[in-house]
Write an enzyme that holds these catalytic residues in place. Structure first.
Site, PDB file in Angstrom:
ATOM      1  N   GLY A   1       9.456 -10.947  -2.781  1.00 42.68           N
ATOM      2  CA  GLY A   1       9.187 -10.494  -1.420  1.00 42.68           C
ATOM      3  C   GLY A   1       7.771 -10.692  -0.948  1.00 42.68           C
ATOM      4  O   GLY A   1       7.212  -9.815  -0.283  1.00 42.68           O
TER       5      GLY A   1
ATOM      6  N   ALA B   1      15.646  -8.581  -2.239  1.00 46.49           N
ATOM      7  CA  ALA B   1      15.247  -7.917  -3.487  1.00 46.49           C
ATOM      8  C   ALA B   1      16.252  -6.846  -3.872  1.00 46.49           C
ATOM      9  O   ALA B   1      16.602  -6.694  -5.049  1.00 46.49           O
ATOM     10  CB  ALA B   1      13.854  -7.297  -3.295  1.00 46.49           C
TER      11      ALA B   1
ATOM     12  N   HIS C   1      -4.164  -4.186  -2.927  1.00 47.97           N
ATOM     13  CA  HIS C   1      -4.651  -4.017  -1.550  1.00 47.97           C
ATOM     14  C   HIS C   1      -4.826  -2.560  -1.164  1.00 47.97           C
ATOM     15  O   HIS C   1      -4.765  -2.201   0.005  1.00 47.97           O
ATOM     16  CB  HIS C   1      -3.693  -4.724  -0.573  1.00 47.97           C
ATOM     17  CG  HIS C   1      -3.715  -6.212  -0.741  1.00 47.97           C
ATOM     18  ND1 HIS C   1      -2.673  -7.019  -0.340  1.00 47.97           N
ATOM     19  CD2 HIS C   1      -4.645  -7.032  -1.300  1.00 47.97           C
ATOM     20  CE1 HIS C   1      -2.965  -8.281  -0.620  1.00 47.97           C
ATOM     21  NE2 HIS C   1      -4.146  -8.322  -1.197  1.00 47.97           N
TER      22      HIS C   1
ATOM     23  N   VAL D   1       0.832  -1.207   0.000  1.00 46.50           N
ATOM     24  CA  VAL D   1       0.000   0.000   0.000  1.00 46.50           C
ATOM     25  C   VAL D   1       0.868   1.260   0.000  1.00 46.50           C
ATOM     26  O   VAL D   1       0.350   2.377  -0.026  1.00 46.50           O
ATOM     27  CB  VAL D   1      -0.972   0.001   1.212  1.00 46.50           C
ATOM     28  CG1 VAL D   1      -1.956  -1.160   1.083  1.00 46.50           C
ATOM     29  CG2 VAL D   1      -0.227  -0.067   2.537  1.00 46.50           C
TER      30      VAL D   1
HETATM   31  P1  OAD Z   1       4.664 -10.894   4.351  1.00 47.40           P
HETATM   32  O1  OAD Z   1       5.191 -10.157   5.519  1.00 47.40           O
HETATM   33  O2  OAD Z   1       3.620 -11.964   4.552  1.00 47.40           O
HETATM   34  O3  OAD Z   1       5.890 -11.608   3.594  1.00 47.40           O
HETATM   35  C1  OAD Z   1       7.044 -10.833   3.336  1.00 47.40           C
HETATM   36  C2  OAD Z   1       7.981 -11.708   2.533  1.00 47.40           C
HETATM   37  O4  OAD Z   1       9.102 -10.910   2.184  1.00 47.40           O
HETATM   38  C3  OAD Z   1       8.504 -12.916   3.304  1.00 47.40           C
HETATM   39  O5  OAD Z   1       8.421 -14.065   2.485  1.00 47.40           O
HETATM   40  C4  OAD Z   1       9.974 -12.549   3.582  1.00 47.40           C
HETATM   41  O6  OAD Z   1      10.813 -13.688   3.557  1.00 47.40           O
HETATM   42  C5  OAD Z   1      10.279 -11.658   2.407  1.00 47.40           C
HETATM   43  N1  OAD Z   1      11.347 -10.674   2.620  1.00 47.40           N
HETATM   44  C6  OAD Z   1      11.733 -10.092   3.764  1.00 47.40           C
HETATM   45  N2  OAD Z   1      12.755  -9.219   3.530  1.00 47.40           N
HETATM   46  C7  OAD Z   1      12.985  -9.264   2.179  1.00 47.40           C
HETATM   47  C8  OAD Z   1      13.870  -8.601   1.305  1.00 47.40           C
HETATM   48  N3  OAD Z   1      14.772  -7.710   1.767  1.00 47.40           N
HETATM   49  N4  OAD Z   1      13.814  -8.884  -0.020  1.00 47.40           N
HETATM   50  C9  OAD Z   1      12.926  -9.802  -0.497  1.00 47.40           C
HETATM   51  N5  OAD Z   1      12.038 -10.463   0.281  1.00 47.40           N
HETATM   52  C10 OAD Z   1      12.081 -10.192   1.603  1.00 47.40           C
HETATM   53  O7  OAD Z   1       4.148  -9.800   3.311  1.00 47.40           O
HETATM   54  P2  OAD Z   1       3.209 -10.046   2.045  1.00 47.40           P
HETATM   55  O8  OAD Z   1       3.465 -11.377   1.414  1.00 47.40           O
HETATM   56  O9  OAD Z   1       3.333  -8.848   1.189  1.00 47.40           O
HETATM   57  O10 OAD Z   1      -2.539  -7.522   3.213  1.00 47.40           O
HETATM   58  O11 OAD Z   1       1.740 -10.072   2.718  1.00 47.40           O
HETATM   59  C11 OAD Z   1       0.615 -10.115   1.862  1.00 47.40           C
HETATM   60  C12 OAD Z   1      -0.493  -9.334   2.513  1.00 47.40           C
HETATM   61  O12 OAD Z   1      -0.695  -9.762   3.883  1.00 47.40           O
HETATM   62  C13 OAD Z   1      -0.238  -7.841   2.628  1.00 47.40           C
HETATM   63  O13 OAD Z   1      -0.531  -7.152   1.433  1.00 47.40           O
HETATM   64  C14 OAD Z   1      -1.198  -7.448   3.730  1.00 47.40           C
HETATM   65  C15 OAD Z   1      -0.972  -8.590   4.698  1.00 47.40           C
HETATM   66  O14 OAD Z   1      -2.090  -8.830   5.472  1.00 47.40           O
HETATM   67  C16 OAD Z   1      -3.285  -6.344   3.247  1.00 47.40           C
HETATM   68  O15 OAD Z   1      -2.826  -5.301   3.630  1.00 47.40           O
HETATM   69  C17 OAD Z   1      -4.688  -6.524   2.771  1.00 47.40           C
END
Ligand code: OAD
Length: 264
Positions: A200, A244, A124, A108
């Site tokens: 990510g 990333a 989202h 967001v």
């Molecule tokens: P998450 O917090 O669930 O996952 C973040 C991912 O990023 C994990 O797999 C980490 O291993 C990875 N990660 C962490 N640091 C990183 C880096 N430097 N480079 C690359 N990857 C890295 O976040 P999302 O998958 O985005 O929903 O979560 C999906 C949704 O759940 C969000 O959009 C939100 C939340 O509830 C809403 O806001 C509706």
């Protein structure tokens, strides 16, 4: 910490160089190196510190608007103080090297836009586009970067100038539908691409997490960039285990020769 330059398989570099349509799909991890917390990372993730249902639902907002608005004001101040990181810059640069690029984000924040990406598909919602909780009238934040409130401080939401209802954050809460037009755009981008790059995301939130499967089922190759294993490991044709901010600039340089300023 010196950046190690990852080695990329020739098959991946060829797929990127010959792709007709690349679709990039990002989650909170793409903004992690900008200092914006993810949701599910142990200890540092937002959900490790807060109960999602206590903050990110319409019911939570109705029950305690000041708690929810205050939390999103903390996140907005954090995002506005953040800068796009090399991953956002590399994704924006990639669009200059391929015939067509679609960018779908679950985030967001506006860091993709601030890095130069255009037509970003926000599944989202967007922190910077609040609206009235009651009449949906869009609302605009005052100019400037707010003082970063300490996490958890309650701030009463502004009143809608039209109906005096409370202004809500412009994000999709749990239990709410995704914006239909954004979802349709995202489905089209997944169905129409020949290379799908997921960056990510823990791929745990649906329907967004369906998109990599949709792309693969119509024959696209899938690249995953994540320092941790995820549910997409088996689906991906290539799993680049790394951040990333390290992997994406190196990938664009390896594939197209464009160099990026290394971090100071
Ligand atoms: P998450 O917090 O669930 O996952 C973040 C991912 O990023 C994990 O797999 C980490 O291993 C990875 N990660 C962490 N640091 C990183 C880096 N430097 N480079 C690359 N990857 C890295 O976040 P999302 O998958 O985005 O929903 O979560 C999906 C949704 O759940 C969000 O959009 C939100 C939340 O509830 C809403 O806001 C509706």
């Amino acid at each position: 910490m010196d950046d190690i330059t990852p080695a990329f398989p020739d098959s991946l570099l060829t797929a990127l160089r010959t792709a007709r349509h690349v679709t990039v799909f990002t989650g909170a991890g793409v903004s992690a190196e900008s200092g914006v917390p993810t949701f599910r990372d142990a200890h540092t993730g937002l959900w490790a510190r807060f109960d999602a249902t206590a903050l990110a639902t319409p019911e939570a907002f109705e029950a305690d608007p000041a708690l929810v608005w205050g939390w999103y004001e903390w996140r907005r101040a954090r995002v506005m103080r953040a800068a796009p990181n090399p991953a956002h810059v590399a994704i924006a640069a990639l669009a200059r090297h391929v015939p067509a690029l679609s960018l779908i984000t679950q985030n967001v924040d506006d860091l993709h836009e601030r890095a130069g990406s255009a037509s970003v598909i926000h599944l989202h919602g967007r922190l910077m586009q609040p609206r009235c909780f009651r009449c949906d009238t869009p609302w605009r934040y005052p100019v400037g970067i707010p003082e970063e409130p300490e996490e958890g401080r309650r701030i009463a939401p502004p009143d809608c100038p039209r109906c005096a209802g409370p202004i809500r954050p412009g994000v999709v809460w749990f239990g709410e539908p995704l914006p239909p037009e954004e979802w349709q755009r995202a489905v089209g981008a997944a169905a129409g691409c020949d290379l799908f790059i997921t960056v990510g995301t823990s791929a745990m939130v649906y329907p967004a997490a369906l998109l990599p499967e949709m792309a693969a089922s119509q024959g696209a190759k899938v690249l995953q960039v994540n320092p941790q294993p995820t549910a997409l490991d088996a689906l991906a044709d290539w799993n680049m285990l790394g951040t990333a901010g390290q992997v994406l600039p190196a990938l664009v340089t390896a594939a197209f020769g464009e160099a990026f300023p290394t971090r100071a």
